[in-house]
Enzyme design. Structure first.
Site, PDB file in Angstrom:
ATOM      1  N   ASP A   1       0.848  -1.189   0.000  1.00 13.07           N
ATOM      2  CA  ASP A   1       0.000   0.000   0.000  1.00 13.07           C
ATOM      3  C   ASP A   1       0.882   1.238   0.000  1.00 13.07           C
ATOM      4  OD1 ASP A   1      -2.121   1.780   0.297  1.00 13.07           O
ATOM      5  OD2 ASP A   1      -2.167   1.575   2.473  1.00 13.07           O
TER       6      ASP A   1
ATOM      7  N   ASP B   1       0.409   5.323   0.202  1.00 16.06           N
ATOM      8  CA  ASP B   1      -0.503   6.435   0.464  1.00 16.06           C
ATOM      9  C   ASP B   1       0.193   7.748   0.156  1.00 16.06           C
ATOM     10  OD1 ASP B   1      -2.758   5.086   1.176  1.00 16.06           O
ATOM     11  OD2 ASP B   1      -2.360   5.131   3.323  1.00 16.06           O
TER      12      ASP B   1
ATOM     13  N   ASP C   1       3.452   1.258   3.190  1.00 12.37           N
ATOM     14  CA  ASP C   1       2.870   1.215   4.530  1.00 12.37           C
ATOM     15  C   ASP C   1       3.166  -0.156   5.128  1.00 12.37           C
ATOM     16  OD1 ASP C   1       1.360   1.348   6.804  1.00 12.37           O
ATOM     17  OD2 ASP C   1      -0.467   2.060   5.822  1.00 12.37           O
TER      18      ASP C   1
END
Length: 402
Positions: free
Chosen positions: A98, A100, A295
């Site tokens: 992930d 972000d 992440d």
């Protein structure tokens, strides 16, 4: 969010799901499912520990429940609908990454536009994919725009499915450049004894064809090419940009680069102590700029719930979009993730506070969606529906009273 706005979005999400086929992930019946409904109030309620048997066919479930957000688990289980994790019977898990945008180094959500943040995130995604494809040789990968702040990558190669949290953390540390040390990238090779000594000398080299060592070597050769193309004074100034590299060391390193170019291309960094020091300092920059700031908890969590591709993101109204690898270069999230049912009509919205719109454009109130720019003002106004849905989903607008 007012109930009028919530009801409107809930209804339009239902319309989207009635008109759109959403494909479930592989082994959908072995995964846990979860969703967040359009509940009233400021908080959210996660409904989870559901199996495919509980929710039924995915398309029917989405059209019936029209959830604000919908997720499935990275993990596969014997009993995915069990109410406690220890009762599910873990079998295996995808390896999920992930990225972000608002967590990336150098990104400021208060100052950067949403478009610029996503562009920076896409650059980080390419760095991540370079690790996954070149260093790990993963093949079964799905790339997804999250519909919100960034991108997900699902890896489903058979060889990674049974990795535990510690094994996954090692992969995380590698792509983030954690504990990557210059000394560990350098190979030492005995090259024979020197005059009057029986012990051999050593040549220090970088591996040229892969891994962190290959990345450092590639950047080092690029630096040498840059230096040799500059006038000598400019090249010496360029080298002095490195910490603790003064004029004397710069001159020595430049001379070594000129006289040993082929050796350096072959990986040899032992052409002069000053050049070796430059390689060491350059490594620090390579680790900082070429690592992938993923992440960590998402990748190490074997039970993680992740957004369903094809669903709508309840915080933006954009589609959680699967992207083919060869289409990633041209993918434009703020254009290509606009839901088709929201295009072609206008709606009336009310924007109560223009100053509450963070990161929407270069100028306050300016947003870019669907290949066009829109200037948003305070108060009631007419906008394309996809713009209105975006602003309402983000909490920046309400549906105007009729």
């Amino acid at each position: 969010m007012e109930e009028r706005t919530r009801a409107y979005l809930r209804g339009r999400f239902r319309d989207y799901y009635r008109r759109t086929a959403v494909s479930p992930p592989p082994d959908a019946n072995l995964r846990e499912w979860g969703f967040i409904p359009w509940t009233s109030g400021s908080g959210t309620t996660m409904v989870r520990h559901r199996s495919l048997l509980d929710i039924g066919a995915v398309d029917d479930f989405l059209a019936r429940k029209r959830p604000r957000h919908v997720y499935f688990s990275a993990g596969r289980y014997d009993d995915p609908g069990a109410g406690k994790m220890q009762q599910k019977g873990w079998r295996s898990s995808d390896l999920v990454f992930d990225l972000d945008a608002d967590h990336l180094p150098g990104v400021s959500p208060e100052e950067d536009s949403y478009e610029d943040m996503l562009a920076t995130c896409k650059e980080a995604l390419f760095r991540l994919l370079d690790f996954l494809e070149s260093d790990f040789a993963f093949e079964d990968m799905t790339i997804v725009f999250s519909g919100g702040r960034g991108y997900h990558v699902h890896v489903r190669d058979e060889g990674i499915r049974r990795l535990d949290r510690d094994d996954r953390r090692e992969i995380v540390d590698y792509v983030r450049g954690i504990d990557v040390e210059f000394e560990n990238l350098v190979e030492h090779e005995a090259v024979g004894g020197t005059a009057g000594r029986s012990s051999p000398a050593h040549k220090r080299s970088l591996i040229t064809d892969g891994g962190w060592s290959g990345r450092v070597h590639r950047r080092l050769v690029d630096l040498v090419d840059e230096l040799l193309a500059l006038p000598e004074d400019d090249a010496i100034d360029r080298l002095q940009e490195f910490e603790r590299i003064g004029e004397g060391k710069s001159t020595a390193a430049l001379t070594a680069a000129r006289n040993n170019y082929d050796e350096i291309v072959a990986g040899n960094i032992d052409v002069h102590p000053a050049f070796y020091q430059v390689a060491r300092l350059l490594t620090e920059d390579v680790i900082e700029t070429e690592s992938a700031p993923i992440d960590e908890p998402v990748t190490t969590d074997t039970n993680r719930l992740i957004r369903l591709p094809g669903s709508l993101h309840g915080g933006s109204g954009l589609v959680v979009s699967r992207i083919e690898r060869d289409a990633l270069d041209t993918f434009r999230p703020l254009d290509d993730a606009i839901p088709d049912p929201f295009v072609g009509q206008e709606i009336r919205i009310d924007v109560p506070d223009l100053d509450a719109l963070p990161g929407t454009g270069t100028d306050r109130g300016e947003i870019r969606l669907g290949g066009d720019s829109f200037t948003i003002t305070e108060g009631a106004q007419t906008v394309p529906e996809f713009v209105g849905v975006y602003l309402m989903a983000r909490g920046h607008a309400e549906k105007e009273k009729e």
